[in-house]
Design a protein around this motif. Structure first.
Motif, mmCIF file in Angstrom:
data_model
loop_
_atom_site.group_PDB
_atom_site.id
_atom_site.type_symbol
_atom_site.label_atom_id
_atom_site.label_comp_id
_atom_site.label_asym_id
_atom_site.label_seq_id
_atom_site.Cartn_x
_atom_site.Cartn_y
_atom_site.Cartn_z
ATOM 1 N N PHE A 1 0.832 -1.196 0.000
ATOM 2 C CA PHE A 1 0.000 0.000 0.000
ATOM 3 C C PHE A 1 0.869 1.250 0.000
ATOM 4 O O PHE A 1 0.594 2.213 -0.729
ATOM 5 N N ALA A 2 1.930 1.245 0.799
ATOM 6 C CA ALA A 2 2.846 2.393 0.838
ATOM 7 C C ALA A 2 3.480 2.619 -0.530
ATOM 8 O O ALA A 2 3.576 3.760 -1.003
ATOM 9 N N LYS A 3 3.885 1.534 -1.162
ATOM 10 C CA LYS A 3 4.515 1.644 -2.485
ATOM 11 C C LYS A 3 3.514 2.186 -3.519
ATOM 12 O O LYS A 3 3.846 3.070 -4.310
ATOM 13 N N ALA A 4 2.296 1.658 -3.492
ATOM 14 C CA ALA A 4 1.274 2.108 -4.451
ATOM 15 C C ALA A 4 0.925 3.577 -4.229
ATOM 16 O O ALA A 4 0.767 4.338 -5.193
ATOM 17 N N ALA A 5 0.808 3.981 -2.968
ATOM 18 C CA ALA A 5 0.496 5.393 -2.671
ATOM 19 C C ALA A 5 1.613 6.304 -3.155
ATOM 20 O O ALA A 5 1.351 7.380 -3.709
ATOM 21 N N LYS A 6 2.850 5.879 -2.963
ATOM 22 C CA LYS A 6 4.000 6.676 -3.428
ATOM 23 C C LYS A 6 3.999 6.784 -4.952
ATOM 24 O O LYS A 6 4.237 7.863 -5.506
#
Length: 126
Positions: free
Chosen positions: A27-32
């Motif tokens: 999720f962190a990677k996708a948001a970034k």
């Protein structure tokens, strides 16, 4: 049923905790990636939605939401991953407690082996 025992499966907690941690990381990677992609679209003198009346009506709330997104999503991702870590810790603590109880049971029953007509150590802990 009321008579059914409450069963904790430490392996499930540890496995699913790790999966939840991975979800937080993804999720962190996708948001970034989304944030980076939006930044790329927003470069230039004219916003991608235009600078006419409709563009202005869209742009003002968009900028506020965009800022909120950039602040909130990393925190949400961290919290999701943290839930996963906590689940894993529950599984580990439960395994340690189960082992401690098993060891205590073996120690206590070992004191009375052969004194009541049968080996108590043949009794299995539930």
């Amino acid at each position: 049923m009321a008579d059914d025992p409450y069963v904790i499966e430490p392996g499930s907690y540890k496995t699913e905790g790790f999966h939840m941690y991975e979800v937080g990381q993804a999720f962190a990677k996708a948001a970034k990636e989304l944030s980076t992609g939006l930044e790329a679209l927003e470069k230039g003198d004219t916003p991608p939605w235009g600078d006419d009346e409709f563009g202005e009506n869209f742009g003002v709330p968009y900028e506020g939401l965009r800022k909120g997104f950039d602040e909130a999503m990393p925190s949400l991702a961290e919290r999701i991953a943290g839930i996963g870590v906590a689940f894993s810790q529950i599984g580990i603590r439960n395994e340690k407690q189960e082992q401690k109880e098993h060891d205590t049971y073996q120690q206590i029953t070992g004191q009375y082996d052969g004194q009541v007509g049968a080996k108590v150590s043949s009794i299995k802990s539930v």
